[in-house]
Design a protein around this motif. Structure first.
Motif, PDB file in Angstrom:
ATOM      1  N   ARG A   1       0.762  -1.200   0.087  1.00  0.00           N
ATOM      2  CA  ARG A   1      -0.039   0.134  -0.010  1.00  0.00           C
ATOM      3  C   ARG A   1       0.862   1.412  -0.158  1.00  0.00           C
ATOM      4  O   ARG A   1       0.349   2.300   0.225  1.00  0.00           O
ATOM      5  CB  ARG A   1      -0.986   0.083   1.278  1.00  0.00           C
ATOM      6  N   GLY A   2       2.050   1.265  -0.033  1.00  0.00           N
ATOM      7  CA  GLY A   2       3.015   2.365  -0.196  1.00  0.00           C
ATOM      8  C   GLY A   2       3.230   3.029   1.165  1.00  0.00           C
ATOM      9  O   GLY A   2       3.441   3.966   1.376  1.00  0.00           O
ATOM     10  N   LEU A   3       2.977   2.203   2.255  1.00  0.00           N
ATOM     11  CA  LEU A   3       3.138   2.865   3.579  1.00  0.00           C
ATOM     12  C   LEU A   3       4.389   2.613   4.290  1.00  0.00           C
ATOM     13  O   LEU A   3       4.645   3.276   5.192  1.00  0.00           O
ATOM     14  CB  LEU A   3       1.879   2.426   4.617  1.00  0.00           C
ATOM     15  N   ALA A   4       5.154   1.680   3.995  1.00  0.00           N
ATOM     16  CA  ALA A   4       6.422   1.484   4.466  1.00  0.00           C
ATOM     17  C   ALA A   4       7.365   2.171   4.184  1.00  0.00           C
ATOM     18  O   ALA A   4       7.691   2.414   2.989  1.00  0.00           O
ATOM     19  CB  ALA A   4       6.762  -0.153   4.003  1.00  0.00           C
ATOM     20  N   GLN A   5       8.313   2.638   4.936  1.00  0.00           N
ATOM     21  CA  GLN A   5       9.431   3.722   4.854  1.00  0.00           C
ATOM     22  C   GLN A   5      10.439   3.066   4.937  1.00  0.00           C
ATOM     23  O   GLN A   5      11.535   3.644   4.546  1.00  0.00           O
ATOM     24  CB  GLN A   5       9.211   4.899   5.749  1.00  0.00           C
ATOM     25  N   ARG A   6      10.522   1.620   5.142  1.00  0.00           N
ATOM     26  CA  ARG A   6      11.612   0.864   5.242  1.00  0.00           C
ATOM     27  C   ARG A   6      11.403  -0.578   4.780  1.00  0.00           C
ATOM     28  O   ARG A   6      10.610  -1.243   5.013  1.00  0.00           O
ATOM     29  CB  ARG A   6      12.112   0.668   6.753  1.00  0.00           C
ATOM     30  N   ASP A   7      12.312  -0.777   3.735  1.00  0.00           N
ATOM     31  CA  ASP A   7      12.142  -2.130   2.897  1.00  0.00           C
ATOM     32  C   ASP A   7      12.892  -3.156   3.367  1.00  0.00           C
ATOM     33  O   ASP A   7      14.169  -3.238   3.748  1.00  0.00           O
ATOM     34  CB  ASP A   7      12.674  -1.898   1.541  1.00  0.00           C
ATOM     35  N   LEU A   8      12.253  -4.248   4.134  1.00  0.00           N
ATOM     36  CA  LEU A   8      12.971  -5.384   4.852  1.00  0.00           C
ATOM     37  C   LEU A   8      13.411  -6.320   3.636  1.00  0.00           C
ATOM     38  O   LEU A   8      14.088  -7.328   4.272  1.00  0.00           O
ATOM     39  CB  LEU A   8      11.847  -5.930   5.682  1.00  0.00           C
ATOM     40  N   GLY A   9      12.936  -6.268   2.417  1.00  0.00           N
ATOM     41  CA  GLY A   9      13.478  -7.262   1.594  1.00  0.00           C
ATOM     42  C   GLY A   9      12.818  -8.511   1.775  1.00  0.00           C
ATOM     43  O   GLY A   9      11.945  -8.935   2.550  1.00  0.00           O
ATOM     44  N   GLU A  10      13.506  -9.420   1.060  1.00  0.00           N
ATOM     45  CA  GLU A  10      12.916 -10.885   0.935  1.00  0.00           C
ATOM     46  C   GLU A  10      13.403 -11.669   2.231  1.00  0.00           C
ATOM     47  O   GLU A  10      12.706 -12.764   2.557  1.00  0.00           O
ATOM     48  CB  GLU A  10      13.441 -11.639  -0.215  1.00  0.00           C
ATOM     49  N   HIS A  11      14.246 -10.959   3.164  1.00  0.00           N
ATOM     50  CA  HIS A  11      14.427 -11.869   4.317  1.00  0.00           C
ATOM     51  C   HIS A  11      13.854 -11.087   5.506  1.00  0.00           C
ATOM     52  O   HIS A  11      14.509 -11.080   6.824  1.00  0.00           O
ATOM     53  CB  HIS A  11      16.036 -11.753   4.691  1.00  0.00           C
ATOM     54  N   ALA A  12      12.723 -10.748   5.227  1.00  0.00           N
ATOM     55  CA  ALA A  12      12.035  -9.791   6.326  1.00  0.00           C
ATOM     56  C   ALA A  12      11.731 -10.719   7.841  1.00  0.00           C
ATOM     57  O   ALA A  12      11.964 -10.235   8.735  1.00  0.00           O
ATOM     58  CB  ALA A  12      10.738  -9.319   5.782  1.00  0.00           C
TER      59      ALA A  12
END
Length: 556
Positions: free
Chosen positions: A526-537
């Motif tokens: 939804r475009g709310l995340a200001q930090r991308d945790l990537g595929e290893h979230a």
């Protein structure tokens, strides 16, 4: 001569000027678990018994002391004292004994603790900001020792559980909620801040109590109240720009209003409205797995027309919309009752959200009559009226439904609409029951039923963890929907076979992690995340979650 400590060097290492300050710091203190090297490093020799003991030994001692206490309030006081002395040991004790500790550090015991707060008060555990501090709230928040606050739980004490206005004595709620954020979702306590906004109290008994810790004056309302809330919100943004604000136990007239005012401006939510809704929906989804019925075909009757009930209804309607049922159509499947009876279009006393949930039924005032006429499949109690689900009501639900779904969600236990024993007995064991406070298993005709506790702790810690980890700019209704769906999916068939519509609390860390992952994924979409945790979230979140282990100071 022996070597004396260098106060400047000690302060450089620990932030404290002398060894006693270290032992009085709950964040640093390890008690007798300080190693030989640490005792030398921090000059603790002679200030502790000579034998170094493991955390496991300390846990055994703490658990023995806990279980020796004569009642739940004394157990609460013991745990509070432990938290104030040795934070790490407190959280490890709670984490390893979660089902035993949860009813003590939160519902139902926290209600009794708030009622007697001024009489059991030892030391403050959060920030008290009163109406007298208006104009300098940012300055007061700057006094908090930890500067990287990520989650704030704030109350004005106006509606503590089902107990009403407890004023500044409501501080037990933010403290308890934040303890759960750490114990159940691994959010480090240094990132947590409990706040009570003391606006006065309309509880005359408290104002006349010489041991009341708050302002002994009537509550402020109107423009001054709103200005105080606004200043607090702006001060939090100034001092703790990455903090999520959780509004907790605000009165019905303010809860929805403040949520609507701020939810699109800042990162905030109201757990009484949205967290309760997520847990209730998850329980309903679990119950429908037992009855093999569809969410969209149920008929929902709410006893209690306040913020919790409307929050639950809103989330059910959102889930129905997800399945293609328009809100206007879904509203026809809901009925609400308040202290004056059924919420109908003919009434002239309706305020706020009630007008949205009106029906054209006759204006009945008796709950049993409404059950027999409306024929609900789901009966939800959020009224704070003990015993309102009496024998006639439960028997009527059982006549109408092969497996009636009955949730008595009011807290604490003394306010429950009915007990598990009553519900199972009056329905001949056919009811699917959940409650806000825990009840013991019930055996009827040789069959044992384990009821579910619709505890908000199932959802809000995981939601908060997800919001914090991806630094979401907002907390949305959709996040509570995915949290409810995630929780429902984690309820095992073995739980459902016992009548329990929620998973075991022993699995709560895994539950919180899965809910956090669902929230992070949604925030990203939804475009709310200001930090991308990537595929290893999952790995990154798991690594960040604290596990209440002692730090090794000697090897720093």
């Amino acid at each position: 001569m022996g070597k004396t400590f260098d106060s400047n060097r000690l302060k450089e290492l620990t932030g404290h000027a002398n060894p006693l300050e270290i032992l009085n710091d709950p964040y640093m203190n390890k008690g007798v678990a300080f190693t030989e090297e640490e005792r030398d490093l921090f000059h603790l020799r002679g200030l502790l018994p000579p034998r170094v003991q493991t955390m496991e030994a300390q846990l055994g001692r703490a658990l023995d002391n806990f279980r020796c206490k004569p009642n739940d309030l004394e157990k609460y006081i013991f745990l509070t004292g432990l938290q104030e002395r040795n934070e790490t040991l407190f959280y490890r004790l709670v984490m390893t004994n979660i089902e035993e500790m949860l009813p003590i550090i939160y519902t139902p015991t926290v209600g009794k603790a708030c009622q007697t707060y001024g009489h059991i008060f030892r030391r403050p555990q959060g920030m008290f900001i009163s109406i007298n501090d208006k104009g300098r709230i940012a300055e007061l928040l700057g006094n908090w020792v930890h500067k990287d606050v990520r989650v704030i739980v704030v109350t004005d004490g106006s509606r503590i559980l089902g107990l009403g206005d407890l004023g500044a004595h409501g501080m037990g709620i933010p403290v308890g909620k934040l303890a759960l954020y750490t114990a159940l979702a691994g959010i480090p306590p240094i990132h947590c801040l409990p706040v009570t906004l003391d606006m006065g109290t309309n509880n005359e008994a408290l104002r006349n109590d010489p041991l009341y810790v708050g302002l002994p004056q009537p509550r402020v309302t109107g423009e001054i109240y709103d200005e105080m809330i606004e200043e607090f919100v702006l001060a939090v943004q100034e001092q703790f720009p990455r903090a999520m604000i959780q509004f907790e136990d605000f009165s019905n007239d303010n809860a929805f209003r403040l949520l609507e005012k701020y939810q699109d401006r800042i990162c905030t939510f109201n757990d009484d409205i949205q967290g309760t809704a997520a847990v209730a929906l998850a329980g309903i989804l679990g119950a429908l797995r037992i009855t093999e019925a569809d969410l969209c075909t149920q008929r929902y009757l709410f006893m209690g027309a306040g913020s919790a009930g409307f929050g639950i209804a809103d989330l059910i309607l959102r889930a129905m919309e997800q399945k293609g049922i328009p809100r206007e159509q879904g509203l026809k499947q809901f009925r609400f009752m308040d202290s004056r009876g059924l919420v109908t279009r003919s009434r002239t006393d309706l305020r706020g959200r009630k007008s949205e949930f009106v029906c054209d039924d006759p204006p009945l005032t008796d709950l049993q009559q409404v059950v027999e006429r409306f024929m609900p499949t789901v009966l939800i109690g959020v009224s704070g009226q003990p015993g309102v689900f009496h024998q006639g009501v439960v028997e009527a639900m059982a006549r109408i439904n092969p497996r009636p779904i009955i949730f008595a969600l009011s807290n604490p236990t003394s306010k429950a609409e009915c007990s598990a024993q009553q519900c199972y007995q009056w329905s001949d064991g056919r009811a699917i029951f959940a409650s806000g406070s825990p009840f013991e298993p019930v055996t009827i005709a040789g069959q044992t039923f384990v009821s579910g506790q619709g505890n908000n702790a199932y959802c809000f810690p995981g939601i908060g963890l997800g919001v914090i980890m991806c630094e979401a700019s907002r907390v949305t209704e959709e996040m509570f929907l995915v949290a409810a769906q995630t929780l429902a999916q984690m309820t095992a068939q073995s739980d459902l076979d016992q009548g329990r519509v929620y998973p075991s609390m022993q699995d709560i860390r895994a539950i919180s992690l899965n809910i956090a992952l669902a929230v992070v994924d949604l925030a990203s979409k939804r475009g709310l995340a200001q930090r991308d945790l990537g595929e290893h979230a999952k790995e990154r979140i798991s690594a960040w979650m604290c596990n209440a282990n002692y730090r090794n100071y000697a090897n720093r």
